[in-house]
Design an enzyme around this catalytic site. Structure first.
Site, mmCIF file in Angstrom:
data_model
loop_
_atom_site.group_PDB
_atom_site.id
_atom_site.type_symbol
_atom_site.label_atom_id
_atom_site.label_comp_id
_atom_site.label_asym_id
_atom_site.label_seq_id
_atom_site.Cartn_x
_atom_site.Cartn_y
_atom_site.Cartn_z
ATOM 1 N N PHE A 402 -19.162 28.117 -37.243
ATOM 2 C CA PHE A 402 -19.599 28.636 -37.435
ATOM 3 C C PHE A 402 -19.461 29.281 -38.453
ATOM 4 O O PHE A 402 -18.442 30.635 -38.610
ATOM 5 C CB PHE A 402 -19.917 29.003 -36.308
ATOM 6 N N GLU A 403 -19.811 30.106 -38.988
ATOM 7 C CA GLU A 403 -20.091 31.443 -40.171
ATOM 8 C C GLU A 403 -18.922 31.445 -41.275
ATOM 9 O O GLU A 403 -18.408 32.016 -41.830
ATOM 10 C CB GLU A 403 -20.337 32.859 -39.408
ATOM 11 N N GLY A 404 -18.665 30.626 -40.990
ATOM 12 C CA GLY A 404 -17.658 30.034 -42.360
ATOM 13 C C GLY A 404 -16.763 29.485 -41.656
ATOM 14 O O GLY A 404 -16.314 30.423 -40.976
#
Length: 581
Positions: A402-404
């Site tokens: 997630f989120e990079g």
């Protein structure tokens, strides 16, 4: 040492100040109002969400939608929405406390954060007055739910390599493309979708589920967070009004990267909250399960696992609250009343991109280690779906993606830090690396100072010898990132423990033990990362000289970690939970 004014704190500057010299907000300083809101969130989770665990995980989207609406009734969907648009406009510290509580259920927490964070925040920070007036009141109340659509099948980590297109025709944008792995897609009313205008200018658009040409695929079958909706979003000549362009033509990268920073520090906070719940049920099981006539908690290696869980919680909490404190201080000098209020606030958040990524990477990896220790403590039962350990093990695995991904975030940490050390007004890397550390009387602060000196020595050499090209060697960049991670974590825990001692906090002695366990072991990891980075930078005589310089620096005396962990485990067993806070 007196704290530096918060206005002087720059992202990444923690490496250039003694421990405690910069301001650091801690959970113990939370306001009564913030604690009350967090308690309301806890009651909501315990009363409404946890009893419906199995139903949520069977992907009852109507139920999830109804529960989000109830969260809206409580006000916890609009905490960060400006009051002018139906929100509460509370500080990030309060939002962090609520995030910890919401993390008790991974699937619902995923739906909640996708809505309130990456789904709603692009409109909060980049929307026009008309866009905010139309969407934010409905999103804050839970009448509408939001999703964020950036990822594509061919551009995962390369988030800006989107192929989705947008063309202006007869006063409407026409969007074509496919977005993959979109959380909340199965029930969202509003999508923030990224597309390239005429195939080149990455931009963001607000798309409603009733717009012609938008549809979703089937629910993805996932390893974990099975109760969250994850679908493909299909745009087939999707027509939306011209005024749905968000933030302006070509502003997509600015919006995407800025909002990801918001999501990263929130994910770190959620990981801490989930870790607390894992520790709680692991303690309960270990106290009830007997082997060789003794409860599992009587065995030293089980105590080690329990203590390590508490150490990770204490350190992760210290990092999250430190980062949030910096953000709130910076945001306090901006105003929604200004014409550039949203841009000013996003710029303030961007300043701490390094710290946000560190909170995300450290928190997600710490939670996975805690989940693994829980499975091991449960033994065979940890492999069974009848017990909670296996579920969190599956659910938390996504956090490192997630989120990079954590790999991308490690490159961002190293790259952003080194960039800020360049130029005439940059952070003073070369100067700091050439200055012998002043060792404080406090042994833990001295450990931080010595670890910083080692790290600065090799990071400065990497910058001097290779400049930005050091990032071409991704393993070397990861070593730099790991050094920064360990030092931010170590220092955050040490400073927090010191503040608790100075305030006479009832758990100050436990905090000191938690900080010392981490500092002692982090010291060894700093040594190892510095040594491996040195091997990437030099060879032959130059390497010998560098290693001699590193070894010439003093090392802290080792502590009896088994005794410290025994005391920590005993406190956990006495309380039946993580006792601080």
């Amino acid at each position: 040492m007196a704290e530096t004014s918060s206005l002087a704190v720059r992202g990444g500057s923690f490496m250039f100040h003694p421990a405690g010299a910069l301001p650091q907000f801690t959970p113990e300083e939370s306001s009564e109002e913030a604690l009350a809101i967090a308690e309301a969130a806890r009651d909501f989770m315990n009363g409404e969400i946890m009893p419906r665990d199995e139903e949520i995980d069977r992907l009852n989207l109507e139920l999830t939608r109804d529960l989000l609406a109830k969260a809206g009734d409580l006000g916890i969907l609009g905490m960060e929405v400006p009051e002018a648009y139906g929100g509460l406009d509370l500080d990030k510290k309060t939002a962090l406390l609520v995030l910890e509580e919401m993390a008790r259920h991974a699937s619902f927490s995923t739906s909640y954060t996708a809505h309130t964070s990456i789904g709603t925040m692009p409109i909060v920070y980049f929307g026009s007055h008309e866009q905010k007036a139309k969407y934010l009141p409905r999103l804050a109340s839970g009448e509408w739910c939001a999703a964020y659509a950036l990822t594509e099948a061919g551009s995962g980590s390369d988030a800006l390599g989107a192929k989705t297109t947008a063309v202006l025709q007869d006063g409407h944008w026409v969007l074509n493309g496919t977005k993959a792995w979109i959380t909340n897609a199965g029930f969202a009313d509003v999508f923030v979708i990224f597309a390239k205008i005429n195939g080149s200018h990455l931009s963001a658009f607000i798309v409603e589920k009733t717009d012609p040409g938008i549809s979703t695929g089937a629910e993805e079958k996932k390893l974990g967070i099975k109760g969250s909706s994850t679908r493909t979003v299909i745009l087939d000549n999707c027509r939306i009004p011209e005024d749905r362009l968000l933030g302006g033509k070509g502003k997509g990268a600015r919006i995407a990267l800025g909002i990801l920073n918001v999501g990263r520090f929130k994910l770190g906070a959620s990981s801490v909250g989930a870790g607390k719940r894992v520790l709680e049920y692991t303690l309960k099981y270990a106290g009830e399960r007997t082997q060789f006539g003794k409860p599992l908690t009587a065995f030293g290696l089980i105590q080690q696992k329990l203590a390590n869980m508490a150490v990770r919680i204490f350190v992760g909490e210290s990092m999250s609250f430190r980062t949030i404190g910096y953000l709130d201080d910076a945001l306090a000098h901006t105003s929604w009343e200004s014409e550039t209020g949203g841009a000013d606030k996003m710029k303030a958040i961007d300043e701490y991109a390094v710290e946000a990524s560190m909170s995300k990477v450290w928190g997600s990896e710490a939670l996975f280690a805690t989940a693994d220790d829980s499975v091991q403590t449960f033994g065979g039962a940890g492999f069974s779906t009848e017990y909670p350990a296996e579920k969190i093990y599956r659910d938390c695995r996504i956090n490192r993606i997630f989120e990079g991904t954590n790999e991308i975030n490690r490159l961002l940490i190293a790259g952003t830090f080194l960039k800020r050390c360049g130029g005439t007004d940059g952070l003073p890397l070369a100067e700091a690396a050439g200055t012998a550390p002043t060792l404080p009387a406090d042994s833990l602060q001295a450990t931080v100072a010595l670890a910083k000196a080692r790290a600065l020595k090799v990071i400065a050499l990497a910058q001097a010898e290779h400049g930005p090209k050091i990032l071409d060697n991704q393993e070397a960049a990861a070593h730099i990132s790991n050094l920064l991670l360990e030092l931010y974590a170590m220092e955050s825990a040490v400073v927090r423990a010191g503040k608790m001692a100075a305030a006479g906090h009832r758990w100050a002695a436990l905090a000191r033990d938690l900080a010392e366990v981490y500092a002692q072991e982090a010291w060894n990891r700093v040594q190892s990362e510095a040594r491996m980075l040195a091997g990437e930078l030099a060879a032959g005589k130059a390497l010998d000289t560098l290693m001699e310089e590193l070894l010439a620096m003093h090392a802290p005396a080792p502590a009896p970690l088994s005794a410290l962990r025994n005391r920590i485990a005993q406190a956990l067993m006495d309380q039946g939970r993580y006792p601080i806070g």
